[in-house]
Design a protein around this motif. Structure first.
Motif, PDB file in Angstrom:
ATOM      1  N   ALA A  57     101.363 119.829  21.512  1.00 37.62           N
ATOM      2  CA  ALA A  57     100.712 119.723  22.817  1.00 37.62           C
ATOM      3  C   ALA A  57      99.691 118.595  22.845  1.00 37.62           C
ATOM      4  N   ILE A  58      98.949 118.412  21.760  1.00 42.34           N
ATOM      5  CA  ILE A  58      97.949 117.337  21.712  1.00 42.34           C
ATOM      6  C   ILE A  58      98.631 115.978  21.802  1.00 42.34           C
ATOM      7  N   ASP A  59      99.709 115.778  21.030  1.00 44.71           N
ATOM      8  CA  ASP A  59     100.420 114.498  21.100  1.00 44.71           C
ATOM      9  C   ASP A  59     101.002 114.274  22.491  1.00 44.71           C
ATOM     10  N   LEU A  60     101.537 115.334  23.102  1.00 47.62           N
ATOM     11  CA  LEU A  60     102.073 115.210  24.453  1.00 47.62           C
ATOM     12  C   LEU A  60     100.976 114.852  25.437  1.00 47.62           C
ATOM     13  N   ALA A  61      99.825 115.511  25.325  1.00 48.90           N
ATOM     14  CA  ALA A  61      98.714 115.228  26.231  1.00 48.90           C
ATOM     15  C   ALA A  61      98.243 113.787  26.097  1.00 48.90           C
ATOM     16  N   ILE A  62      98.187 113.257  24.864  1.00 45.26           N
ATOM     17  CA  ILE A  62      97.808 111.857  24.672  1.00 45.26           C
ATOM     18  C   ILE A  62      98.798 110.950  25.400  1.00 45.26           C
ATOM     19  N   ARG A  63     100.085 111.241  25.268  1.00 43.53           N
ATOM     20  CA  ARG A  63     101.116 110.431  25.924  1.00 43.53           C
ATOM     21  C   ARG A  63     101.052 110.531  27.438  1.00 43.53           C
ATOM     22  N   ARG A 261      88.036 117.239  30.410  1.00 46.80           N
ATOM     23  CA  ARG A 261      87.314 116.504  29.374  1.00 46.80           C
ATOM     24  C   ARG A 261      87.632 116.933  27.946  1.00 46.80           C
ATOM     25  N   ASN A 262      88.320 118.066  27.758  1.00 42.94           N
ATOM     26  CA  ASN A 262      88.546 118.501  26.382  1.00 42.94           C
ATOM     27  C   ASN A 262      89.960 119.028  26.192  1.00 42.94           C
ATOM     28  N   THR A 263      90.330 119.139  24.925  1.00 41.96           N
ATOM     29  CA  THR A 263      91.681 119.529  24.545  1.00 41.96           C
ATOM     30  C   THR A 263      92.030 120.919  25.052  1.00 41.96           C
ATOM     31  N   LEU A 295      90.554 111.632  26.230  1.00 41.25           N
ATOM     32  CA  LEU A 295      91.289 111.064  25.101  1.00 41.25           C
ATOM     33  C   LEU A 295      90.533 111.220  23.790  1.00 41.25           C
ATOM     34  N   ASN A 296      89.229 111.006  23.794  1.00 40.76           N
ATOM     35  CA  ASN A 296      88.470 111.126  22.550  1.00 40.76           C
ATOM     36  C   ASN A 296      88.523 112.531  21.976  1.00 40.76           C
ATOM     37  N   ASP A 297      88.441 113.536  22.841  1.00 43.59           N
ATOM     38  CA  ASP A 297      88.504 114.900  22.328  1.00 43.59           C
ATOM     39  C   ASP A 297      89.894 115.207  21.784  1.00 43.59           C
ATOM     40  N   LEU A 298      90.924 114.727  22.444  1.00 43.84           N
ATOM     41  CA  LEU A 298      92.281 114.910  21.923  1.00 43.84           C
ATOM     42  C   LEU A 298      92.416 114.264  20.545  1.00 43.84           C
ATOM     43  N   LEU A 299      91.848 113.080  20.379  1.00 43.80           N
ATOM     44  CA  LEU A 299      91.932 112.383  19.092  1.00 43.80           C
ATOM     45  C   LEU A 299      91.160 113.130  18.010  1.00 43.80           C
ATOM     46  N   MET A 300      89.988 113.672  18.375  1.00 39.99           N
ATOM     47  CA  MET A 300      89.211 114.434  17.387  1.00 39.99           C
ATOM     48  C   MET A 300      89.961 115.687  16.944  1.00 39.99           C
ATOM     49  N   GLN A 301      90.566 116.389  17.898  1.00 37.36           N
ATOM     50  CA  GLN A 301      91.309 117.601  17.557  1.00 37.36           C
ATOM     51  C   GLN A 301      92.567 117.256  16.763  1.00 37.36           C
ATOM     52  N   ARG A 302      93.185 116.144  17.078  1.00 35.81           N
ATOM     53  CA  ARG A 302      94.372 115.711  16.341  1.00 35.81           C
ATOM     54  C   ARG A 302      94.015 115.400  14.887  1.00 35.81           C
ATOM     55  N   THR A 303      92.908 114.706  14.684  1.00 37.66           N
ATOM     56  CA  THR A 303      92.465 114.389  13.324  1.00 37.66           C
ATOM     57  C   THR A 303      92.176 115.650  12.531  1.00 37.66           C
TER      58      THR A 303
END
Length: 319
Positions: A57-63, A261-263, A295-303
């Motif tokens: 879901a996180i990768d999809l949301a980034i896309r 604003r957040n994942t 996007l930043n929150d998605l990236l933080m959660q992805r990491t």
């Protein structure tokens, strides 16, 4: 009223032939059960997502992100930096997906077009006197044509809410049709500014009006009013695109924008998409997030999911 040039498809070709027929159709749509819509949205927002599904879901949301800067202080340097982030959201992870699009003001389209060249990332531009929509039609059309000529392949137009709320549906319809024609091959996202439409019934009517007039996407908000994208409003718009496809065979996208604003919230929207419109809409071609800080929150959660280490908010560039 313009002769029927709608691309809505079979079954609705006569709806916009006059003010009377358009009004009859829009006011004949089923009324929205406010309590029911809000309770269903709240229930969908409580769904738990397991780790493997969360990573997907996180990768999809980034896309799905339309990475956006729409400020009076925007500069070419800021836009180029945003485009660099769109191309490589996480410089430390080349496997991180790119975003769907970058969204800027028309004056910044040439800069963004140069920065995104060859990336496959869409270039969206707000036009039509964003965010008010209060300008003569010829100004809106010139704004649109200039953005497309400079390289935008998506146009986010905003309807004139005063015109809509006054019941001048034919005029709103005609403006959308005209802007769609000015877009040429560019896709048209029609911003309803749902926070100013007062009722859920108006959100449903505005959604159908935009789709009948040829919108490729319907979008909740400009992000410039206090009430922006909410789950109940997005649910109502998803119901509209689902029912529109059933009636016409034509699929329309949905873009919530403003305040996401957040994942955790992004995943709530994805669950709502899946449960309301269906899996066909779980793709960047059919669902987008208008956002910058998301996007930043998605990236933080992805990491965190991939490395087990939670990066602070200062690890990624601030947009």
């Amino acid at each position: 009223m313009t002769a029927t040039t709608t691309s809505a498809g079979s079954g609705l070709s006569e709806v916009a032939r006059s003010e009377a027929t358009l009004r009859t159709f829009l006011h004949g749509l089923p009324g929205v059960d406010q309590i029911g819509a809000e309770q269903r949205a709240a229930m969908l927002g409580t769904r738990s997502i397991k780790t493997s599904a969360k990573a997907w879901a996180i990768d999809l949301a980034i896309r799905m992100v339309d990475l956006t800067t729409l400020e009076g202080a925007d500069t070419p340097g800021k836009v180029r930096a945003l485009c660099a982030k769109a191309r490589r959201p996480d410089p430390a992870d080349p496997g991180c997906p790119t975003v769907a699009a970058v969204c800027v003001y028309p004056s910044m389209v040439p800069t963004a077009a140069a920065a995104l060249a060859g990336s496959g990332i869409h270039l969206a531009s707000v036009a039509t006197a964003f965010p008010s929509g209060q300008a003569p039609l010829e100004v809106k059309l010139a704004d649109t044509a200039a953005a497309v000529a400079a390289g935008a392949d998506e146009i986010d137009m905003v309807i004139n809410r005063g015109m809509f709320l006054a019941g001048r549906y034919s005029e709103v319809y005609d403006e959308i049709v005209a802007v769609k024609q000015a877009c040429g091959n560019a896709h048209l996202k029609v911003i309803l500014e749902t926070g100013e439409l007062v009722t859920y019934d108006n959100v449903r009517r505005a959604s159908w009006l935009a789709m009948i007039a040829g919108a490729d996407f319907i979008k909740t908000s400009t992000g410039k009013v206090p009430i922006a994208a909410t789950l109940p409003v997005t649910l109502i718009m998803l119901e509209a695109v689902r029912d529109f496809r059933a009636a016409t065979g034509r699929q329309i996208g949905v873009k919530p924008a403003g305040g996401i604003r957040n994942t955790k919230d992004a995943i709530k929207f994805l669950v709502t998409v899946n449960e309301t419109a269906g899996e066909d809409w779980l793709h960047p071609d059919w669902f987008r997030f208008g956002a910058s800080t998301l996007l930043n929150d998605l990236l933080m959660q992805r990491t965190k999911l991939t490395t087990g280490v939670y990066s602070g908010p200062d690890y990624f560039t601030v947009d």
